[in-house]
Motif scaffolding. Structure first.
Motif, mmCIF file in Angstrom:
data_model
loop_
_atom_site.group_PDB
_atom_site.id
_atom_site.type_symbol
_atom_site.label_atom_id
_atom_site.label_comp_id
_atom_site.label_asym_id
_atom_site.label_seq_id
_atom_site.Cartn_x
_atom_site.Cartn_y
_atom_site.Cartn_z
ATOM 1 N N VAL A 33 51.082 28.454 42.251
ATOM 2 C CA VAL A 33 51.577 28.988 43.511
ATOM 3 C C VAL A 33 50.874 28.308 44.662
ATOM 4 O O VAL A 33 49.666 28.388 44.767
ATOM 5 N N ALA A 34 51.595 27.631 45.490
ATOM 6 C CA ALA A 34 51.021 27.085 46.718
ATOM 7 C C ALA A 34 51.289 28.084 47.824
ATOM 8 O O ALA A 34 52.416 28.348 48.169
ATOM 9 N N THR A 35 50.244 28.639 48.380
ATOM 10 C CA THR A 35 50.416 29.631 49.436
ATOM 11 C C THR A 35 50.763 28.902 50.725
ATOM 12 O O THR A 35 49.939 28.195 51.279
ATOM 13 N N ALA A 36 51.969 29.096 51.176
ATOM 14 C CA ALA A 36 52.429 28.385 52.364
ATOM 15 C C ALA A 36 51.699 28.888 53.591
ATOM 16 O O ALA A 36 51.565 30.083 53.807
ATOM 17 N N ALA A 173 52.367 41.587 31.864
ATOM 18 C CA ALA A 173 52.838 42.318 33.038
ATOM 19 C C ALA A 173 52.524 41.548 34.315
ATOM 20 O O ALA A 173 53.357 41.446 35.224
ATOM 21 N N ALA A 174 51.315 40.993 34.395
ATOM 22 C CA ALA A 174 50.945 40.216 35.586
ATOM 23 C C ALA A 174 51.820 38.979 35.731
ATOM 24 O O ALA A 174 52.241 38.620 36.838
ATOM 25 N N THR A 175 52.089 38.319 34.611
ATOM 26 C CA THR A 175 52.939 37.131 34.652
ATOM 27 C C THR A 175 54.357 37.481 35.084
ATOM 28 O O THR A 175 54.965 36.791 35.913
ATOM 29 N N TYR A 176 54.873 38.562 34.524
ATOM 30 C CA TYR A 176 56.243 38.981 34.843
ATOM 31 C C TYR A 176 56.382 39.306 36.327
ATOM 32 O O TYR A 176 57.340 38.880 36.987
ATOM 33 N N ARG A 186 52.150 36.563 45.795
ATOM 34 C CA ARG A 186 51.903 36.839 44.378
ATOM 35 C C ARG A 186 50.593 37.571 44.146
ATOM 36 O O ARG A 186 50.496 38.413 43.253
ATOM 37 N N GLY A 187 49.590 37.254 44.927
ATOM 38 C CA GLY A 187 48.327 37.972 44.782
ATOM 39 C C GLY A 187 48.496 39.454 45.071
ATOM 40 O O GLY A 187 47.970 40.303 44.349
#
Length: 285
Positions: A33-36, A173-176, A186-187
């Motif tokens: 994930v690149a946080t924009a 669950a975290a991945t889903y 996502r965090g």
């Protein structure tokens, strides 16, 4: 520990010099994930709330099942290790509790790989079924006074199955949730999964206290301690019903459609240094 689908695009965000991050939760890695920069927070959509609620609720139920044993270890020791002095049987009961934690990394490996191959939804169903049925069987398992040494052996086997299921469930669950979350959020979305262990413990304690009040201490010590385990079949039914209504994560479906899914996730994650060093950083960094 379990493995993600892809980990081969570690690079710096173009034009900003901001590094791309990989998140590892309960042994499963999530897509990078690149946080924009400057990403504006927006309210959650109804679908996103549904995903977080369904994933978190199922994981709460699994933690409930898992923590029941620890909370009732004194009664379990008296039933399954009755031939030993009180201190010894309590130690044996806690050692069986510890066995569930020891096998959790193996559950993450097994169900993480399964999730990468067949999908998150179906892996969710397998882990909740294993956890729910194992917990229910603890509630009906005869003690050592009835079946001798077979009782603690079967108890230990059920505890290990619980640990395997929870190892796959928590990271899954975290991945889903992460694969449903928008960039830059996502965090926050996956942080809800971190609350499930506390909520599961709280739920197990509430159920135990209510059952003990209803039955009285003597009846609870004799046989009532089994009721919280038996109630897990109700939670199992609710969890399965919820998860049957869930859809596969869009990120996983897209990778499957494009033929980019990993056929050997364990080898790719740990057999290549560029990926393995990220896992080591997440584990020990």
């Amino acid at each position: 520990m379990s493995v993600p689908v892809r980990l081969d695009d570690l690079e710096e965000s173009k034009g900003s010099g901001t590094p791309t991050f990989f998140a590892f939760c309960g042994g499963q890695t999530m897509a990078n994930v690149a946080t924009a920069e400057g990403a504006k927070a927006r309210p959650m959509t109804g679908e996103e709330k549904k995903v977080i609620f369904a994933s978190s609720l199922g994981t709460v139920f699994e933690w409930y099942d898992f923590y029941l044993y620890g909370s009732l270890a004194v009664y379990i020791g008296a039933s399954f290790f009755s031939q030993y002095p009180e201190t010894t049987r309590n130690i044996f009961a806690l050692l069986a509790f510890a066995a569930g934690f020891l096998v959790r990394p193996f559950g993450a490996l097994v169900f993480g790989r399964l999730g990468d191959l067949v999908g998150r939804k179906y892996t969710f169903l397998v882990t909740i079924l294993i956890m729910g049925l194992s917990t229910f069987l603890v509630g009906v398992l005869p003690g050592s006074a009835s079946i001798g040494i077979a009782a603690p052996i079967l108890l230990l086997a059920l505890r290990m199955l619980q640990g395997l299921a929870l190892g796959g469930e928590y990271g899954g669950a975290a991945t889903y949730v992460a694969e449903h979350a928008p960039h830059g959020r996502r965090g926050f979305f996956t942080s809800w999964i971190q609350t499930t262990a506390t909520l599961g413990l709280f739920l197990s304690l509430v159920v135990i206290i209510l059952v003990q009040i209803a039955l009285g201490k003597e009846a609870f010590a004799a046989w009532g301690w089994r009721i919280p385990f038996l109630l897990s079949c109700i939670l199992l039914g609710v969890s399965v019903w919820i998860r049957l209504k869930m859809n596969e994560s869009p990120a996983f479906k897209k990778m499957k459609e494009e033929g980019k899914g990993s056929k050997a996730p364990l080898t790719e994650a740990f057999g290549q240094w560029k990926n393995a060093k990220i896992a080591l950083l997440a584990l020990f960094g």
